[in-house]
Design a protein around this motif. Structure first.
Motif, PDB file in Angstrom:
ATOM      1  N   UNK A 164      -3.966   4.107  -6.392  1.00  0.00           N
ATOM      2  CA  UNK A 164      -2.994   3.166  -6.934  1.00  0.00           C
ATOM      3  C   UNK A 164      -2.140   3.741  -8.048  1.00  0.00           C
ATOM      4  N   UNK A 165      -2.707   4.621  -8.871  1.00  0.00           N
ATOM      5  CA  UNK A 165      -1.952   5.204  -9.983  1.00  0.00           C
ATOM      6  C   UNK A 165      -0.761   5.987  -9.466  1.00  0.00           C
ATOM      7  N   UNK A 166      -0.989   6.852  -8.506  1.00  0.00           N
ATOM      8  CA  UNK A 166       0.104   7.681  -7.994  1.00  0.00           C
ATOM      9  C   UNK A 166       1.131   6.837  -7.255  1.00  0.00           C
ATOM     10  N   UNK A 167       0.675   5.798  -6.558  1.00  0.00           N
ATOM     11  CA  UNK A 167       1.657   4.975  -5.863  1.00  0.00           C
ATOM     12  C   UNK A 167       2.520   4.200  -6.851  1.00  0.00           C
ATOM     13  N   UNK A 168       1.920   3.747  -7.955  1.00  0.00           N
ATOM     14  CA  UNK A 168       2.706   3.063  -8.981  1.00  0.00           C
ATOM     15  C   UNK A 168       3.778   3.999  -9.545  1.00  0.00           C
ATOM     16  N   UNK A 197      -6.018  11.789 -10.689  1.00  0.00           N
ATOM     17  CA  UNK A 197      -5.114  11.006  -9.848  1.00  0.00           C
ATOM     18  C   UNK A 197      -3.888  11.817  -9.431  1.00  0.00           C
ATOM     19  N   UNK A 198      -3.128  12.302 -10.403  1.00  0.00           N
ATOM     20  CA  UNK A 198      -1.825  12.897 -10.094  1.00  0.00           C
ATOM     21  C   UNK A 198      -1.935  14.260  -9.423  1.00  0.00           C
ATOM     22  N   UNK A 199      -3.075  14.941  -9.574  1.00  0.00           N
ATOM     23  CA  UNK A 199      -3.262  16.217  -8.880  1.00  0.00           C
ATOM     24  C   UNK A 199      -3.973  16.046  -7.547  1.00  0.00           C
ATOM     25  N   UNK A 200      -4.250  14.813  -7.169  1.00  0.00           N
ATOM     26  CA  UNK A 200      -4.771  14.536  -5.831  1.00  0.00           C
ATOM     27  C   UNK A 200      -6.266  14.664  -5.648  1.00  0.00           C
ATOM     28  N   UNK A 201      -7.034  14.909  -6.714  1.00  0.00           N
ATOM     29  CA  UNK A 201      -8.480  15.065  -6.562  1.00  0.00           C
ATOM     30  C   UNK A 201      -9.141  13.767  -6.076  1.00  0.00           C
ATOM     31  N   UNK A 221      -2.129   0.516 -18.200  1.00  0.00           N
ATOM     32  CA  UNK A 221      -3.535   0.671 -17.851  1.00  0.00           C
ATOM     33  C   UNK A 221      -3.796   1.160 -16.444  1.00  0.00           C
ATOM     34  N   UNK A 222      -2.748   1.543 -15.710  1.00  0.00           N
ATOM     35  CA  UNK A 222      -2.938   2.064 -14.357  1.00  0.00           C
ATOM     36  C   UNK A 222      -3.369   3.528 -14.364  1.00  0.00           C
ATOM     37  N   UNK A 223      -2.997   4.263 -15.403  1.00  0.00           N
ATOM     38  CA  UNK A 223      -3.336   5.682 -15.497  1.00  0.00           C
ATOM     39  C   UNK A 223      -4.280   5.908 -16.667  1.00  0.00           C
ATOM     40  N   UNK A 224      -5.235   6.822 -16.463  1.00  0.00           N
ATOM     41  CA  UNK A 224      -6.156   7.196 -17.526  1.00  0.00           C
ATOM     42  C   UNK A 224      -5.433   8.046 -18.574  1.00  0.00           C
ATOM     43  N   UNK A 225      -6.070   8.182 -19.737  1.00  0.00           N
ATOM     44  CA  UNK A 225      -5.503   9.048 -20.773  1.00  0.00           C
ATOM     45  C   UNK A 225      -5.321  10.464 -20.238  1.00  0.00           C
TER      46      UNK A 225
END
Length: 430
Positions: free
Chosen positions: A162-166, A198-202, A189-193
């Motif tokens: 969901x983070x990357x799609x947002x 998320x953004x690197x696809x792990x 609050x969709x992305x962690x600190x």
């Protein structure tokens, strides 16, 4: 008739998801008991910080000794929502050895050691359920391994983070840059600190491994999944996508080869046509598109994360496992009979969108076209714009192997007339 002795459940972890599981078990106790055929009792909660106030959970149930909790011997089900590899792996196998079935939301552990966990569950005659490990509240694992058990699944294509799609949705709808969209996702609050997973696809890669294993009856580990992040996606990429009638999504793609002899699993950003159902998935939502021989095309859509949605999936598994305990049986375990090889990324065949910075002079297009032709990559369309001695050249190919495309790009970089390769994007969903 309802059995009066309650089924005892231990909870490992009481964060965002765990606290929701405990809340629903308490507030919906009567309904859960009616659906299961026996009451369920929260018998213990393992946490790292016992002094924190946990509304609705009796203090005497809270412990920091998770090992002692799973070794009690009187537990029916252990719910693991602590995440990570250790101590979760040891706690789960210990729970099996001491008589409990397990419900887990641990995608990283299942992607890495799913086969060993299934073997431990089978050895002790216990259940291992993990609907919540992929796509939050969306029923996906059970449809793949039960509802479609009589069908042949050929492809699973999905937005599973969901983070990357947002972030990508914001870039597409507002024209924001990557960092600006990430900052908004963090603020909401969709992305962690630290959004790396998320953004690197792990995160998506772990889910792809689980989905591929179930869909193709083959053991697929995290290391088998090709992974690319989305941090290099730019506003220019979205502009190019719009000119093609596409948008950009971070996709998890699991495919069976055309001859049926192997499978692939990959995660990367890709252009997808606006007419494809996944293109309309907005915000932090998830969706997974499944293609099979008999059922055809199916799409599963909904919230892919969050405390309450993920707890919904956990509780669904809890009900199923408790029913199995009452009937003294177990549900479906690992199905890896096909044992298909996992092909490397170089053998994946798809279309490509390549953006080049080139010198604005005669003959450049011919040179570029020759490089593609020499490596067997057929060009579909070319778009060129030039100004003041510099130009951009956008090439969209027909279907070609990833290895052939890599060789083409390497050769293009060696041309004197090519200043740089600005972007390479796969085109999927056609």
């Amino acid at each position: 008739m309802m059995r009066t002795r309650p089924l005892k459940v231990a909870l490992l972890g009481c964060g965002v998801v765990g606290s929701e599981v405990a809340r629903i078990m308490t507030t919906q106790a009567a309904d859960l008991a009616a659906r299961i055929g026996a009451p369920v009792e929260l018998a213990g909660v393992a946490v790292r910080r016992p002094d924190r106030v946990r509304e609705g959970i009796a203090p005497e149930l809270v412990t920091t000794d998770a090992t002692a909790l799973v070794k009690r011997g009187d537990l029916d089900v252990v719910v693991e929502v602590i995440g990570g590899i250790e101590p979760a792996r040891t706690l789960i196998t210990t729970a099996f050895a001491h008589g409990a079935s397990v419900v887990s939301a641990n995608k990283a552990l299942l992607a890495q050691d799913g086969a060993a966990l299934h073997a431990a569950a089978e050895e002790h005659g216990k259940d291992l359920y993990y609907e919540a490990a992929v796509a939050g509240a969306i029923p996906l694992i059970r449809p793949l391994r039960e509802s479609l058990a009589g069908d042949k699944v050929n492809r699973v294509l999905g937005i599973v983070n969901g983070t990357t799609n947002f972030i990508l949705d914001k870039m597409d709808s507002t024209g924001a840059g990557y960092q600006e969209a990430l900052d908004e996702a963090t603020a909401l609050g969709y992305a962690e600190a630290d959004p790396t997973a998320d953004v690197e696809g792990f995160d998506a890669a772990a889910k792809a491994a689980i989905l591929a294993g179930i869909a193709f009856h083959t053991r697929v580990r995290l290391d088998d999944v090709h992974r690319e992040g989305m941090t290099e996606v730019t506003a220019a990429d979205f502009a190019s996508a719009r000119e093609m009638g596409c948008t950009i999504k971070l996709l998890a793609i699991c495919e069976r080869a055309a001859d049926g002899g192997s499978v692939t699993a990959r995660v990367h950003p890709a252009m997808i046509p606006l007419i494809h159902p996944l293109a309309s998935v907005r915000g932090a939502y998830n969706a997974v598109f499944v293609e099979s021989d008999a059922a055809g095309q199916l799409m599963f859509y909904g919230p892919g994360a969050g405390g309450a949605p993920t707890a919904s999936a956990v509780l669904g598994d809890l009900v199923a496992v408790c029913r199995n305990r009452l009937s003294q049986t177990t549900g479906p375990g690992e199905s890896a009979y096909a044992a298909l090889p996992v092909s490397p990324m170089g053998e994946v065949v798809t279309r490509y969108h390549i953006s080049l910075d080139v010198a604005d002079k005669p003959g450049v297009l011919a040179q570029v076209a020759t490089v593609f032709a020499e490596r067997g990559v057929s060009i579909d369309t070319v778009r060129q714009q030039g100004k003041d001695g510099e130009a951009s050249l956008v090439v969209v190919t027909h279907r070609a192997s990833d290895a052939a495309l890599d060789g083409t790009v390497d050769a293009l970089r060696k041309l004197d007339t090519v200043r740089g390769v600005a972007s390479i994007m796969r085109v999927e969903g056609e």
